[in-house]
Design a protein around this motif. Structure first.
Motif, mmCIF file in Angstrom:
data_model
loop_
_atom_site.group_PDB
_atom_site.id
_atom_site.type_symbol
_atom_site.label_atom_id
_atom_site.label_comp_id
_atom_site.label_asym_id
_atom_site.label_seq_id
_atom_site.Cartn_x
_atom_site.Cartn_y
_atom_site.Cartn_z
ATOM 1 N N HIS A 142 5.887 -8.831 1.446
ATOM 2 C CA HIS A 142 6.658 -7.718 0.872
ATOM 3 C C HIS A 142 6.000 -7.202 -0.406
ATOM 4 O O HIS A 142 5.819 -5.984 -0.554
ATOM 5 N N THR B 202 2.916 -7.611 -1.258
ATOM 6 C CA THR B 202 1.595 -7.054 -0.917
ATOM 7 C C THR B 202 1.719 -5.625 -0.414
ATOM 8 O O THR B 202 0.942 -4.732 -0.803
ATOM 9 N N ILE B 203 2.703 -5.379 0.468
ATOM 10 C CA ILE B 203 2.911 -4.018 0.997
ATOM 11 C C ILE B 203 3.302 -3.072 -0.125
ATOM 12 O O ILE B 203 2.793 -1.935 -0.215
ATOM 13 N N ARG B 204 4.210 -3.544 -0.998
ATOM 14 C CA ARG B 204 4.589 -2.684 -2.120
ATOM 15 C C ARG B 204 3.398 -2.382 -3.021
ATOM 16 O O ARG B 204 3.214 -1.232 -3.468
ATOM 17 N N ASP C 62 1.147 0.057 -1.254
ATOM 18 C CA ASP C 62 1.739 1.394 -1.272
ATOM 19 C C ASP C 62 1.500 2.073 -2.617
ATOM 20 O O ASP C 62 1.081 3.252 -2.686
ATOM 21 N N VAL D 13 0.057 1.880 5.450
ATOM 22 C CA VAL D 13 0.947 0.768 5.111
ATOM 23 C C VAL D 13 1.547 0.165 6.371
ATOM 24 O O VAL D 13 1.730 -1.056 6.476
ATOM 25 N N HIS E 84 -0.853 -2.205 7.902
ATOM 26 C CA HIS E 84 -0.880 -3.458 7.144
ATOM 27 C C HIS E 84 0.389 -4.276 7.345
ATOM 28 O O HIS E 84 0.351 -5.517 7.316
ATOM 29 N N ARG E 85 1.507 -3.592 7.533
ATOM 30 C CA ARG E 85 2.755 -4.311 7.769
ATOM 31 C C ARG E 85 2.688 -5.089 9.090
ATOM 32 O O ARG E 85 3.162 -6.224 9.177
#
Length: 549
Positions: A33, A35-37, A40, A175, A178-179
């Motif tokens: 979570h 990492t995704i943020r 982004d 994103v 990547h998710r």
């Protein structure tokens, strides 16, 4: 809480798989979570910086400056479309110094205020002359925009603004990829955790002998309860020599302070004279060792703890020697009483058989003579005992030994000048009986072996002065000087049969315990003389129970 408690009913392996799997999911999920943020935000920032650099580059073009000055929409409109295509931007918008559009992807919006799309007044660029980045939702969706002021040729006067926008759906697509990758990583991490949990659980279960945690806890409580209920002192150390077990009986036996904590301390700091480190080093067990520790005479056992053939610790159990001696003395006394009764029974059976035979052959006078002889001899010895001592326990012991001597064909003679009427009340009678009983038995055996039947063992008792003196003379083979030095050593014996070498060692220990002395020397004729000296001022030591009270 209910669900957590329900896990206790599952086996250790199942619990470890569930717990490690959940931990893996939580760790990778939280990490994914963030990492995704982070990805982004980084992508937004990169796209915004790119849009601002493109806007600054376009704003510095002389053709753009001239066209904006002239508000030449005919030139700027197709130019904006070409620039958007060449820079891969979603749009390029030109505006004058009032923020009125001069070019836009939608021709219908030309001539309208740029603030209509995102509510941005463009003040940083049009008022302060600064390039900046903004994120807003316009007429064609969310976009990251780079805005830069357009200056006249002098570089000071603001004549317009250029806005370059990149749509954020590209960011969402990146994103999203990547998710998906993160979800795959979470799944792999979970499966890896499950496999590792199974392997670790198998290894852990083997190390704890396939026991469940609740079983280990129950065994631990039982072990502690057992250690505290036994009367033997128990001490255990690990491979570093540090104490892992020290029960309350050990503290009381060694008279150590009970307000200190001994677990974790080195054995040398608590018991510097302990031989446990020797066992830890050589791995050889020690059984029934007589040792002195903290000025206490103990009987100790030391056992090495082995794991895969390696010594990992030592356990020692010990008890005060005098307690064991007391048990031994009680058993000896019971044995002496039993032998006394057996001797009397055997002797009187022989006499009764003789009398019965004489009666059957009508030799009544002879039968009466045997009865009278036995009665007078026995009564004379009893009368002599009553004159020597008034102590019933001592008299009973001597009477039993008298009958035992008769059974063996020997005679136990008590010196006519003997006197033992001043026995201290505090003198333990069972210890006195054990001393005399062992000495007399030893004398009877030595006399029978060397002299044969008809031999005599003489006993002299004296309470004159400050000491009680007991002399036992036998008609044995006597002792050499070397034998006299070793005769009181435990296990040493001059006899060839098994089961000897204990009685005289017990006698010596009892005499030492009573504060007395024992000597051995050649008798006046043949054999040996054992002399025991006991102080009348003997003070009975307190028992362990009395100390506790």
């Amino acid at each position: 809480m209910t669900q957590f408690l329900s896990l206790r009913h599952l086996r250790l392996k199942t619990r470890m798989v569930l717990i490690l799997g959940i931990i893996a999911i939580l760790q990778t999920g939280v990490l994914g979570h963030f990492t995704i943020r982070y990805l982004d935000n980084v992508l937004d920032e990169q796209i915004g910086q790119q849009a601002m650099r493109v806007a600054q580059s376009i704003a510095s073009s002389p053709d753009v400056i001239r066209a904006v000055t002239e508000k030449n929409t005919t030139f700027l409109q197709p130019l904006s479309l070409r620039l958007a295509k060449s820079t891969e931007a979603r749009f390029v918008v030109f505006g004058d110094k009032d923020g009125i559009r001069l070019a836009h992807p939608s021709p219908a919006r030309i001539g309208k205020s740029m603030a209509d799309d995102d509510g941005d007044t463009n003040e940083p660029a049009l008022v302060h002359g600064k390039a900046y980045v903004s994120k807003a939702k316009g007429s064609i969706g969310w976009s990251m925009r780079g805005k830069a002021p357009i200056f006249e040729q002098d570089g000071k006067t603001i004549i317009g603004i250029v806005s370059v926008g990149y749509m954020l759906d590209t960011v969402d697509t990146i994103v999203g990829h990547h998710r998906v990758s993160m979800l795959v990583a979470i799944t792999i991490a979970f499966l890896f955790s499950v496999v590792m949990a199974i392997l670790f659980a198998n290894h852990f279960k083997k190390a704890i002998f396939n026991l469940e945690p609740e079983q280990i806890g129950r065994l631990f409580r039982e072990r502690n309860a057992t250690l505290e209920t036994v009367r033997e002192g128990i001490v255990a150390i690990n491979h570093d020599g540090r104490i892992t077990t020290f029960n309350h009986a050990a503290i009381k036996t060694l008279k150590l302070p009970d307000d200190q904590y001994y677990i974790g301390r080195h054995i040398q700091d608590v018991l510097p004279d302990s031989g446990m480190l020797d066992v830890l080093e050589n791995g050889e067990p020690q059984f029934d060792q007589e040792v002195w520790l903290h000025d206490h005479n103990l009987i100790a056992n030391r056992i090495p703890l082995l794991q895969d053939g390696v010594v990992t610790g030592v356990v020692s159990s010990f008890r005060l020697k005098n307690e064991l001696d007391m048990v031994s003395r009680k058993l000896t006394r019971i044995q002496q009483y039993a032998e006394s009764l057996r001797s009397q029974s055997h002797e009187y059976n022989n006499k009764l058989h003789t009398i019965a035979g004489l009666i059957q052959i009508d030799a009544k006078d002879e039968a009466l003579a045997v009865i009278g002889q036995e009665t007078s001899s026995h009564q004379a010895f009893i009368q002599h005992l009553m004159n020597v001592t008034s102590d019933s326990i001592l008299a009973g012991c001597l009477l039993g030994k008298y009958n035992r001597a008769k059974e063996l064909g020997l005679e136990l003679y008590i010196d006519e000048d003997s006197q033992m009427s001043a026995l201290p009340k505090q003198l333990p009678r069972e210890q006195l009986v054990s001393i005399l009983g062992n000495l007399i038995d030893n004398a009877l055996e030595a006399t029978l072996a060397h002299h044969g039947k008809g031999g005599t063992v003489s006993l002299s008792l004296s309470d004159f002065g400050k000491e009680l003196i007991f002399e036992v003379n036998d008609q044995g083979a006597g002792l050499t000087a070397d034998e006299a030095d070793k005769i009181f050593t435990r296990g040493y014996t001059t006899k060839s049969t098994q089961g000897h070498g204990i009685g005289l060692d017990l006698v010596r220990n009892l005499v030492d315990h009573l504060g007395g002395m024992i000597t051995v020397e050649p008798a006046e004729t043949d054999g040996s003389r054992f002399t025991v000296y006991l102080p009348k001022a003997f003070r009975k030591p307190a028992t362990e129970h009395e100390k506790e009270d």
